[in-house]
Design a protein around this motif. Structure first.
Motif, PDB file in Angstrom:
ATOM      1  N   GLY A  59       0.813  -1.211   0.000  1.00 50.04           N
ATOM      2  CA  GLY A  59       0.000   0.000   0.000  1.00 50.04           C
ATOM      3  C   GLY A  59       0.845   1.259   0.000  1.00 50.04           C
ATOM      4  N   ARG A  60       1.948   1.248   0.747  1.00 48.46           N
ATOM      5  CA  ARG A  60       2.824   2.425   0.773  1.00 48.46           C
ATOM      6  C   ARG A  60       3.478   2.650  -0.590  1.00 48.46           C
ATOM      7  NH1 ARG A  60       3.886   0.337   6.029  1.00 48.46           N
ATOM      8  NH2 ARG A  60       5.799  -0.717   5.339  1.00 48.46           N
ATOM      9  N   VAL A  61       3.844   1.563  -1.260  1.00 44.97           N
ATOM     10  CA  VAL A  61       4.406   1.685  -2.612  1.00 44.97           C
ATOM     11  C   VAL A  61       3.366   2.293  -3.549  1.00 44.97           C
ATOM     12  CG1 VAL A  61       5.230   0.389  -4.617  1.00 44.97           C
ATOM     13  CG2 VAL A  61       6.041  -0.211  -2.326  1.00 44.97           C
ATOM     14  N   GLU A  62       2.141   1.804  -3.471  1.00 41.53           N
ATOM     15  CA  GLU A  62       1.074   2.307  -4.337  1.00 41.53           C
ATOM     16  C   GLU A  62       0.796   3.784  -4.078  1.00 41.53           C
ATOM     17  OE1 GLU A  62      -1.538  -1.768  -5.018  1.00 41.53           O
ATOM     18  OE2 GLU A  62      -1.910  -0.550  -3.238  1.00 41.53           O
ATOM     19  N   GLU A  63       0.836   4.193  -2.821  1.00 41.89           N
ATOM     20  CA  GLU A  63       0.602   5.599  -2.490  1.00 41.89           C
ATOM     21  C   GLU A  63       1.693   6.488  -3.084  1.00 41.89           C
ATOM     22  OE1 GLU A  63       0.477   5.411   1.724  1.00 41.89           O
ATOM     23  OE2 GLU A  63      -1.459   4.356   1.765  1.00 41.89           O
ATOM     24  N   THR A  64       2.939   6.033  -3.017  1.00 46.46           N
ATOM     25  CA  THR A  64       4.048   6.798  -3.585  1.00 46.46           C
ATOM     26  C   THR A  64       3.895   6.939  -5.096  1.00 46.46           C
ATOM     27  OG1 THR A  64       5.558   6.073  -1.844  1.00 46.46           O
ATOM     28  CG2 THR A  64       6.551   6.862  -3.890  1.00 46.46           C
ATOM     29  N   THR A  93      -9.487  -1.652 -11.391  1.00 50.41           N
ATOM     30  CA  THR A  93      -8.056  -1.730 -11.131  1.00 50.41           C
ATOM     31  C   THR A  93      -7.750  -2.751 -10.044  1.00 50.41           C
ATOM     32  OG1 THR A  93      -6.117  -0.457 -10.378  1.00 50.41           O
ATOM     33  CG2 THR A  93      -8.261   0.222  -9.525  1.00 50.41           C
ATOM     34  N   ARG A  94      -6.559  -3.328 -10.114  1.00 48.83           N
ATOM     35  CA  ARG A  94      -6.078  -4.208  -9.055  1.00 48.83           C
ATOM     36  C   ARG A  94      -5.480  -3.396  -7.904  1.00 48.83           C
ATOM     37  NH1 ARG A  94      -4.794  -9.728 -10.175  1.00 48.83           N
ATOM     38  NH2 ARG A  94      -2.712  -9.508  -9.247  1.00 48.83           N
ATOM     39  N   ASN A  95      -5.469  -2.094  -8.037  1.00 50.15           N
ATOM     40  CA  ASN A  95      -4.983  -1.193  -7.007  1.00 50.15           C
ATOM     41  C   ASN A  95      -6.054  -1.014  -5.926  1.00 50.15           C
ATOM     42  OD1 ASN A  95      -3.435   0.951  -5.773  1.00 50.15           O
ATOM     43  ND2 ASN A  95      -2.603   1.397  -7.801  1.00 50.15           N
ATOM     44  N   CYS A  99      -6.038   4.681  -3.563  1.00 52.28           N
ATOM     45  CA  CYS A  99      -4.876   5.000  -4.396  1.00 52.28           C
ATOM     46  C   CYS A  99      -5.301   5.289  -5.834  1.00 52.28           C
ATOM     47  CB  CYS A  99      -3.875   3.855  -4.368  1.00 52.28           C
ATOM     48  SG  CYS A  99      -2.993   3.697  -2.800  1.00 52.28           S
ATOM     49  N   ALA A 100      -6.318   4.574  -6.299  1.00 53.89           N
ATOM     50  CA  ALA A 100      -6.822   4.826  -7.650  1.00 53.89           C
ATOM     51  C   ALA A 100      -7.394   6.237  -7.754  1.00 53.89           C
ATOM     52  CB  ALA A 100      -7.882   3.795  -8.016  1.00 53.89           C
ATOM     53  N   LEU A 101      -8.145   6.655  -6.746  1.00 55.72           N
ATOM     54  CA  LEU A 101      -8.716   8.005  -6.768  1.00 55.72           C
ATOM     55  C   LEU A 101      -7.609   9.060  -6.728  1.00 55.72           C
ATOM     56  CD1 LEU A 101     -11.730   7.485  -4.335  1.00 55.72           C
ATOM     57  CD2 LEU A 101     -11.806   7.651  -6.829  1.00 55.72           C
ATOM     58  N   VAL A 118     -15.356   3.719  -9.707  1.00 57.53           N
ATOM     59  CA  VAL A 118     -13.951   3.327  -9.639  1.00 57.53           C
ATOM     60  C   VAL A 118     -13.882   2.127  -8.699  1.00 57.53           C
ATOM     61  CG1 VAL A 118     -11.610   4.013  -8.987  1.00 57.53           C
ATOM     62  CG2 VAL A 118     -13.157   5.680 -10.053  1.00 57.53           C
ATOM     63  N   VAL A 119     -13.565   0.962  -9.245  1.00 58.22           N
ATOM     64  CA  VAL A 119     -13.617  -0.292  -8.496  1.00 58.22           C
ATOM     65  C   VAL A 119     -12.200  -0.827  -8.302  1.00 58.22           C
ATOM     66  CG1 VAL A 119     -14.499  -2.660  -8.476  1.00 58.22           C
ATOM     67  CG2 VAL A 119     -15.897  -0.806  -9.434  1.00 58.22           C
TER      68      VAL A 119
END
Length: 202
Positions: A59-64, A93-95, A99-101, A118-119
């Protein structure tokens, strides 16, 4: 029904609506996921006490990465045209959804989507499962035959076909290694817009 006649358009996000910046092999190394293994599915197979900290790290990687996102060339123009034509637009998304938003907002594309359209992986089983796509179609009261699934990876195309949607494969390299799973193939979203409206592309 050709592409221009289909009223439901569902997009993958990373590498489709946005420029691909994820180094998935590096992410796998950081998380201890074997090379080539799908990250989410690998974490799902781990005991809960081992998976939880790895999911937090992911999750932290995705946020960055969300804060660094850039729109794919042609994304805003295509989405503008689809909205003008009265199409329903969704993201699958698989995210994580949050993070997608953030990603869409960073790219200036969030204005094209309702938040409940947004799913992410917490709202439905992750692609290649078709559940998220079918959930959007159920919300819109539209059949699978009305849908287009656009993505840059095998799981996007598999999800689209499993749901009964037409699939569009976006590959900027032009190699199209998953071509057997796609109904249409384009290098970018500008090319897709020209494919849908040959005489109207902006």
């Amino acid at each position: 029904m050709n592409l221009a006649q289909r009223p439901a358009w569902i997009f993958d996000m990373d590498g489709t609506l946005t420029v691909a910046i994820h180094d998935f092999e590096q992410i796998r190394r950081d998380l201890g996921v074997p090379s080539g293994q799908p990250i989410l599915e690998y974490l799902d197979r781990l005991p809960a006490d081992r998976a939880a900290p790895l999911r937090r790290r992911l999750g932290r990687v995705e946020e960055t990465l969300a804060a660094r996102a850039e729109p794919m060339p042609g994304a805003a123009s295509l989405l503008t045209r689809l909205r003008r034509e009265g199409c329903r637009l969704g993201v699958l998304t698989r995210n994580r959804k949050d993070c997608a938003l953030t990603t869409l907002a960073t790219c200036g594309l969030l204005r094209f989507f309702e938040q409940d359209e947004v799913v992410g992986r917490e709202e439905a089983p992750a692609k290649p499962e078709p559940d998220g796509l079918l959930m959007l179609l159920d919300t819109w009261k539209l059949p699978s035959s009305a849908a287009v699934m656009i993505g840059n990876y095998l799981f996007d195309l598999q999800a689209g076909h499993a749901a009964g949607a037409r699939t569009v494969y976006v590959d900027p390299s032009g190699d199209f290694p998953y071509r057997d799973h796609a109904d249409d193939q384009v290098r970018d979203l500008r090319e897709l817009q020209a494919l849908v409206w040959p005489e109207k592309a902006e």
